[in-house]
Every structure is written in structure tokens, then in C-alpha cells.
Design an enzyme around this catalytic site. Structure first.
Site, PDB file in Angstrom:
ATOM      1  N   GLU A   1     -48.042 -93.943   3.555  1.00  0.00           N
ATOM      2  CA  GLU A   1     -47.353 -94.111   4.839  1.00  0.00           C
ATOM      3  C   GLU A   1     -47.416 -92.825   5.661  1.00  0.00           C
ATOM      4  O   GLU A   1     -47.427 -92.869   6.891  1.00  0.00           O
ATOM      5  CB  GLU A   1     -45.898 -94.552   4.632  1.00  0.00           C
ATOM      6  CG  GLU A   1     -45.751 -95.915   3.961  1.00  0.00           C
ATOM      7  CD  GLU A   1     -46.212 -97.105   4.827  1.00  0.00           C
ATOM      8  OE1 GLU A   1     -46.826 -96.906   5.888  1.00  0.00           O
ATOM      9  OE2 GLU A   1     -45.943 -98.251   4.420  1.00  0.00           O
TER      10      GLU A   1
ATOM     11  N   ARG B   1     -61.548-101.137  -4.590  1.00  0.00           N
ATOM     12  CA  ARG B   1     -61.755-100.299  -3.410  1.00  0.00           C
ATOM     13  C   ARG B   1     -63.240-100.168  -3.131  1.00  0.00           C
ATOM     14  O   ARG B   1     -63.997 -99.780  -4.011  1.00  0.00           O
ATOM     15  CB  ARG B   1     -61.274 -98.870  -3.704  1.00  0.00           C
ATOM     16  CG  ARG B   1     -59.879 -98.516  -3.372  1.00  0.00           C
ATOM     17  CD  ARG B   1     -59.557 -98.603  -1.902  1.00  0.00           C
ATOM     18  NE  ARG B   1     -58.136 -98.621  -1.698  1.00  0.00           N
ATOM     19  CZ  ARG B   1     -57.345 -97.623  -2.025  1.00  0.00           C
ATOM     20  NH1 ARG B   1     -57.832 -96.528  -2.553  1.00  0.00           N
ATOM     21  NH2 ARG B   1     -56.062 -97.708  -1.821  1.00  0.00           N
TER      22      ARG B   1
ATOM     23  N   ARG C   1     -57.504 -86.600 -10.646  1.00  0.00           N
ATOM     24  CA  ARG C   1     -58.230 -87.763 -10.136  1.00  0.00           C
ATOM     25  C   ARG C   1     -59.239 -88.225 -11.182  1.00  0.00           C
ATOM     26  O   ARG C   1     -59.632 -87.457 -12.056  1.00  0.00           O
ATOM     27  CB  ARG C   1     -58.882 -87.431  -8.792  1.00  0.00           C
ATOM     28  CG  ARG C   1     -57.832 -87.442  -7.688  1.00  0.00           C
ATOM     29  CD  ARG C   1     -58.368 -87.049  -6.345  1.00  0.00           C
ATOM     30  NE  ARG C   1     -58.398 -85.610  -6.152  1.00  0.00           N
ATOM     31  CZ  ARG C   1     -58.604 -85.012  -4.978  1.00  0.00           C
ATOM     32  NH1 ARG C   1     -58.806 -85.738  -3.919  1.00  0.00           N
ATOM     33  NH2 ARG C   1     -58.618 -83.693  -4.876  1.00  0.00           N
TER      34      ARG C   1
ATOM     35  N   ASP D   1     -51.107 -99.392  -8.152  1.00  0.00           N
ATOM     36  CA  ASP D   1     -52.498 -98.946  -8.271  1.00  0.00           C
ATOM     37  C   ASP D   1     -53.409-100.033  -7.673  1.00  0.00           C
ATOM     38  O   ASP D   1     -53.318-101.193  -8.071  1.00  0.00           O
ATOM     39  CB  ASP D   1     -52.834 -98.747  -9.758  1.00  0.00           C
ATOM     40  CG  ASP D   1     -54.089 -97.944  -9.949  1.00  0.00           C
ATOM     41  OD1 ASP D   1     -54.157 -96.832  -9.416  1.00  0.00           O
ATOM     42  OD2 ASP D   1     -55.008 -98.445 -10.623  1.00  0.00           O
TER      43      ASP D   1
ATOM     44  N   TYR E   1     -47.577 -90.675   0.492  1.00  0.00           N
ATOM     45  CA  TYR E   1     -48.957 -90.359   0.897  1.00  0.00           C
ATOM     46  C   TYR E   1     -49.495 -91.444   1.828  1.00  0.00           C
ATOM     47  O   TYR E   1     -49.932 -91.151   2.945  1.00  0.00           O
ATOM     48  CB  TYR E   1     -49.821 -90.251  -0.366  1.00  0.00           C
ATOM     49  CG  TYR E   1     -51.258 -89.840  -0.115  1.00  0.00           C
ATOM     50  CD1 TYR E   1     -51.584 -88.534   0.233  1.00  0.00           C
ATOM     51  CD2 TYR E   1     -52.296 -90.761  -0.253  1.00  0.00           C
ATOM     52  CE1 TYR E   1     -52.906 -88.152   0.451  1.00  0.00           C
ATOM     53  CE2 TYR E   1     -53.620 -90.386  -0.053  1.00  0.00           C
ATOM     54  CZ  TYR E   1     -53.924 -89.080   0.303  1.00  0.00           C
ATOM     55  OH  TYR E   1     -55.237 -88.711   0.506  1.00  0.00           O
TER      56      TYR E   1
HETATM   57  N1  LIG Z   1     -60.941 -86.119  -2.066  1.00  0.00           N
HETATM   58  C1  LIG Z   1     -60.780 -87.387  -1.759  1.00  0.00           C
HETATM   59  O1  LIG Z   1     -61.298 -88.256  -2.459  1.00  0.00           O
HETATM   60  C2  LIG Z   1     -59.987 -87.790  -0.540  1.00  0.00           C
HETATM   61  C3  LIG Z   1     -59.873 -89.153  -0.258  1.00  0.00           C
HETATM   62  C4  LIG Z   1     -59.149 -89.535   0.861  1.00  0.00           C
HETATM   63  C5  LIG Z   1     -58.590 -88.593   1.696  1.00  0.00           C
HETATM   64  N2  LIG Z   1     -58.714 -87.282   1.392  1.00  0.00           N
HETATM   65  C6  LIG Z   1     -58.047 -86.340   2.287  1.00  0.00           C
HETATM   66  O2  LIG Z   1     -58.821 -85.168   2.457  1.00  0.00           O
HETATM   67  C7  LIG Z   1     -57.981 -84.026   2.532  1.00  0.00           C
HETATM   68  C8  LIG Z   1     -58.410 -83.003   1.497  1.00  0.00           C
HETATM   69  O3  LIG Z   1     -58.329 -83.583   0.215  1.00  0.00           O
HETATM   70  P1  LIG Z   1     -58.797 -82.797  -1.081  1.00  0.00           P
HETATM   71  O4  LIG Z   1     -59.364 -83.793  -1.991  1.00  0.00           O
HETATM   72  O5  LIG Z   1     -59.586 -81.620  -0.699  1.00  0.00           O
HETATM   73  O6  LIG Z   1     -57.380 -82.354  -1.661  1.00  0.00           O
HETATM   74  P2  LIG Z   1     -56.902 -80.909  -2.184  1.00  0.00           P
HETATM   75  O7  LIG Z   1     -55.550 -81.118  -2.759  1.00  0.00           O
HETATM   76  O8  LIG Z   1     -57.954 -80.303  -3.047  1.00  0.00           O
HETATM   77  O9  LIG Z   1     -56.832 -80.059  -0.854  1.00  0.00           O
HETATM   78  C9  LIG Z   1     -55.729 -80.081   0.013  1.00  0.00           C
HETATM   79  C10 LIG Z   1     -55.537 -78.679   0.545  1.00  0.00           C
HETATM   80  O10 LIG Z   1     -54.447 -78.686   1.481  1.00  0.00           O
HETATM   81  C11 LIG Z   1     -53.582 -77.586   1.189  1.00  0.00           C
HETATM   82  N3  LIG Z   1     -52.230 -77.957   1.647  1.00  0.00           N
HETATM   83  C12 LIG Z   1     -51.432 -78.922   1.152  1.00  0.00           C
HETATM   84  N4  LIG Z   1     -50.259 -78.957   1.846  1.00  0.00           N
HETATM   85  C13 LIG Z   1     -50.359 -77.994   2.800  1.00  0.00           C
HETATM   86  C14 LIG Z   1     -49.482 -77.526   3.808  1.00  0.00           C
HETATM   87  N5  LIG Z   1     -48.261 -78.074   3.979  1.00  0.00           N
HETATM   88  N6  LIG Z   1     -49.878 -76.513   4.600  1.00  0.00           N
HETATM   89  C15 LIG Z   1     -51.109 -75.929   4.439  1.00  0.00           C
HETATM   90  N7  LIG Z   1     -51.988 -76.328   3.467  1.00  0.00           N
HETATM   91  C16 LIG Z   1     -51.605 -77.351   2.669  1.00  0.00           C
HETATM   92  C17 LIG Z   1     -53.675 -77.431  -0.317  1.00  0.00           C
HETATM   93  O11 LIG Z   1     -53.246 -76.156  -0.763  1.00  0.00           O
HETATM   94  C18 LIG Z   1     -55.161 -77.662  -0.546  1.00  0.00           C
HETATM   95  O12 LIG Z   1     -55.903 -76.493  -0.382  1.00  0.00           O
HETATM   96  C19 LIG Z   1     -56.550 -84.520   2.332  1.00  0.00           C
HETATM   97  O13 LIG Z   1     -55.925 -84.636   3.586  1.00  0.00           O
HETATM   98  C20 LIG Z   1     -56.731 -85.861   1.696  1.00  0.00           C
HETATM   99  O14 LIG Z   1     -55.686 -86.734   2.024  1.00  0.00           O
HETATM  100  C21 LIG Z   1     -59.384 -86.855   0.295  1.00  0.00           C
END
Ligand SMILES: NC(=O)c1ccc[n+]([C@@H]2O[C@H](COP(=O)([O-])OP(=O)(O)OC[C@H]3O[C@@H](n4cnc5c(N)ncnc54)[C@H](O)[C@@H]3O)[C@@H](O)[C@H]2O)c1
Length: 319
Positions: free
Chosen positions: A147, A277, A186, A273, A145
Site C-alpha cells: 500500500e 507472478r 529474497r 504470499d 510495502y
Molecule cells: N529488487 C527487486 O526485485 C525489486 C522489485 C520491486 C521493486 N523494487 C524496488 O526497487 C527499490 C530498490 O530495491 P532493492 O532491491 O535495491 O532494495 P535494497 O533494500 O537493497 O535497497 C534499498 C535501499 O534504500 C535505502 N533506504 C531504505 N529506506 C531509506 C530511507 N528512509 N532513506 C534513505 N534510504 C533508504 C536502503 O538503505 C537501501 O540502500 C525499492 O524501492 C524497491 O521497492 C525492487
């Protein structure tokens, strides 16, 4: 002006909240998702909306759509999910970024990358400003994740330098709120579900590690502000709530607010971990005039109510 906007990962937690906000603003949304961690429940309210269309598609496969903007959110975000298939996670980050960038290049449109505070790893400086390069273990279990997201940022900035592509990169810190899954894994959702169901509340380590928690409405406002910011605002820009809590404090607040009888227990700290943050959000304040407005307890009231509904639905479905 109303736009045609692609949201990859639109059925996930942040993606579905973002789709809801953009639909309120009368944009036409294409939600692309492979439903690996997203859910139909999250997008069910939009399915009858003529401005909403769903594309069941994996972002690792190239595609070309007639759109004006792209928010690239597709990627599992919870450690339990992204570590379940680390190679798929890395491919999603890297190939997904490449595919949305190629589409943006062909259309010459803005593309926003949802990056993460995980690019800072276990940080040596605190709070984390954007010019800190991070302290990431490249071969540990979180590396797929961390990297992957770092490589995606590299691709975004290379497309900007090589093709003058209008990119936007945000680094999201822990965000919580409605549309998270019950088994999301989470910390906020874990604590709330454990408290509401009377299970032991599991704190990893001594509970003195800190995180800052941003309510989803604030985060979505920052995301949309970033996408529509001036051409000179490229990022990376931290988005998060700088108020910092230890895990022990969070657990105590959740227990109190849910009137739970759950006991707090401790389990070993996962590998790599981060100890602390907290975002430095000076850049977001200056460039986007953005500030998180929702205090933790206010956000928790809404999130606890959402999980109570989810648990009631689950009980009804089982009976
Ligand atoms: N929620 C947080 O606190 C947080 C923090 C940092 C970064 N992010 C980033 O925000 C974005 C959304 O996070 P989230 O919390 O909603 O996570 P989430 O897991 O709820 O949502 C991710 C979505 O992406 C879809 N997905 C995953 N792989 C896929 C693929 N190969 N093709 C198409 N769809 C795909 C999943 O089905 C899901 O609907 C992510 O990129 C995450 O890295 C979130």
C-alpha cells in the site's frame, strides 16, 4: 549530455548497480541513503570517483539539491526487512515520494519512481498488465510495502496532473544479481546462500507458486531507458523477465548449478504470499524497445560467483 543525477537508495542492491551504470555513462551521481538495508561494500568501488558523491540522509526528511534527474529507489524491498519496521517502511514510501516530488517540482526535472509488482498483490489475472488494478490486502503484514508503493504511485500521478511534473513510474518484478546482501531474505539469494553453505533449502508451501526473475543488468537498462524516454511515456510500465518458474524448479536449478548436497525442505507459506507472478511487458517492448536478454541460468552463474566471493570474504574476516 552529462547530468547530475540523484539516486535515492543508491547503496542498495538495485541502486548501486544503477549508480555503476550511470557513472559509466559519465554522469555525476549523488547517492542518498540511510544505510538501513544498503551497504558500504556496494558503493566502495565508487568512493574514489570524483563524479560520485554520497549523502547520508533519510528520504523521509525534505532536502533540496542541485540536480537534473531523480531515481527514487529508497525503500527496503525484501519482506523480512520491510516487515521489521512496517511504519518506517510506509513512511519511507509515502514521505519519500512526497519529498522527491517536491524537489522535482522546484527544479522542474524528471523523477522516476521504482514501484513494484507488489501493487498487483495476489493477482486474479495472469500475466499482469499495467491496467490491472490489483488484489492487495490493505491490512495484512505486506500492506506497509504494497500500500505504501500504491500510495507513492498515487502521489506521482497527482503531481503530474496537478503540476504537469515530468514523472516516470516503473513496476519492477523480482530482480536478482550481484550486490544483494547475504541475509537479504529474497528467494534467489536465500536459495544460493543455503546451497553454497550446505544448509537446507527452504521452500515455502508446496513450491508450486511461480515467480519470474530478471537479471539486474537487464533491469537497470530498462530503468535508464524509461528515464530517458519521450515525454509522452509516463507509465506505469512493467519491467521484469516474463519467463516463469515454480519455486521448486528454481531450487532444483540452484542445487544443480552449485553442486550442492543441500536438502530441500518445506515450511508454511507466509500470509498473503502471491501464488503467481509474471509481467506482461508488451508496454515496455513497445514504448522503450526494451527486452530482458539474460537467461536465468546465465544470470545465476554470475550471481553464484558473487555470493561465493561474499562468503569467502566473510570466512577470511572471521579467521
Ligand atoms: N529488487 C527487486 O526485485 C525489486 C522489485 C520491486 C521493486 N523494487 C524496488 O526497487 C527499490 C530498490 O530495491 P532493492 O532491491 O535495491 O532494495 P535494497 O533494500 O537493497 O535497497 C534499498 C535501499 O534504500 C535505502 N533506504 C531504505 N529506506 C531509506 C530511507 N528512509 N532513506 C534513505 N534510504 C533508504 C536502503 O538503505 C537501501 O540502500 C525499492 O524501492 C524497491 O521497492 C525492487
Amino acid at each position: 549530455m552529462n547530468k547530475r543525477i540523484l539516486v535515492t537508495g543508491g547503496a542498495g542492491f538495485l541502486g548501486s548497480n544503477l549508480c555503476g551504470r550511470l557513472l559509466e555513462q559519465d554522469h555525476k551521481i549523488v547517492c542518498m541513503d540511510n544505510f538501513s538495508t544498503g551497504s558500504w561494500r556496494n558503493i566502495a568501488p565508487f568512493l574514489d570517483n570524483p563524479n560520485f558523491s554520497l549523502l547520508k540522509h533519510d528520504v523521509t526528511e525534505p532536502t533540496l539539491l542541485d540536480i537534473d534527474q531523480i531515481y527514487n529507489l529508497a525503500c527496503p524491498a525484501s519482506p523480512v526487512h520491510y516487515q521489521a519496521d512496517p511504519i518506517a517502511t510506509l513512511k519511507t514510501s509515502v514521505l519519500g515520494a512526497l519529498n522527491v516530488l517536491e524537489m522535482a517540482k522546484l527544479r522542474n526535472i524528471r523523477v522516476l519512481q521504482a514501484s513494484t509488482s507488489e501493487v498487483y498483490g495476489d493477482p486474479d489475472i495472469h500475466p499482469q498488465p499495467e491496467n490491472y488494478w490489483g488484489n492487495v490486502n490493505p491490512i495484512g503484514p505486506r500492506a506497509c510495502y504494497d500500500e505504501g508503493k500504491r500510495s507513492a504511485e498515487t502521489l506521482f500521478f497527482d503531481y503530474q496532473r496537478q503540476f504537469a511534473l515530468p514523472i516516470k513510474v516503473i513496476r519492477i518484478f523480482n530482480t536478482y544479481g550481484p550486490q544483494m546482501q547475504l541475509a537479504d531474505g529474497r528467494v534467489v539469494s536465500n536459495f544460493i546462500v543455503q546451497a553454497l553453505t550446505g544448509q537446507n533449502i527452504t521452500i515455502y508451501g508446496d513450491g508450486m507458486q511461480t515467480r519470474s526473475f530478471c537479471y539486474v543488468d537487464d533491469l537497470v537498462s530498462g530503468m535508464v531507458a524509461m528515464m530517458n524516454s519521450g515525454a509522452d511515456v509516463v507509465g506505469p510500465i512493467n519491467l521484469g523477465n516474463p519467463e516463469e518458474f515454480t519455486m521448486r524448479e528454481l531450487a532444483d536449478i540452484v542445487v544443480e548449478m552449485t553442486n550442492s548436497r543441500s536438502r530441500i525442505i518445506h515450511q508454511p507459506l507466509p500470509i498473503d504470499d502471491p501464488r503467481q507472478r509474471r509481467p506482461d511487458i508488451s508496454r515496455a517492448r513497445q514504448s522503450l524497445d526494451w527486452n530482458p536478454n539474460v537467461a536465468l541460468r546465465d544470470g545465476l552463474v554470475r550471481t553464484i560467483a558473487y555470493f561465493e566471493d561474499m562468503l569467502a570474504e566473510q570466512t577470511r574476516a572471521a579467521s
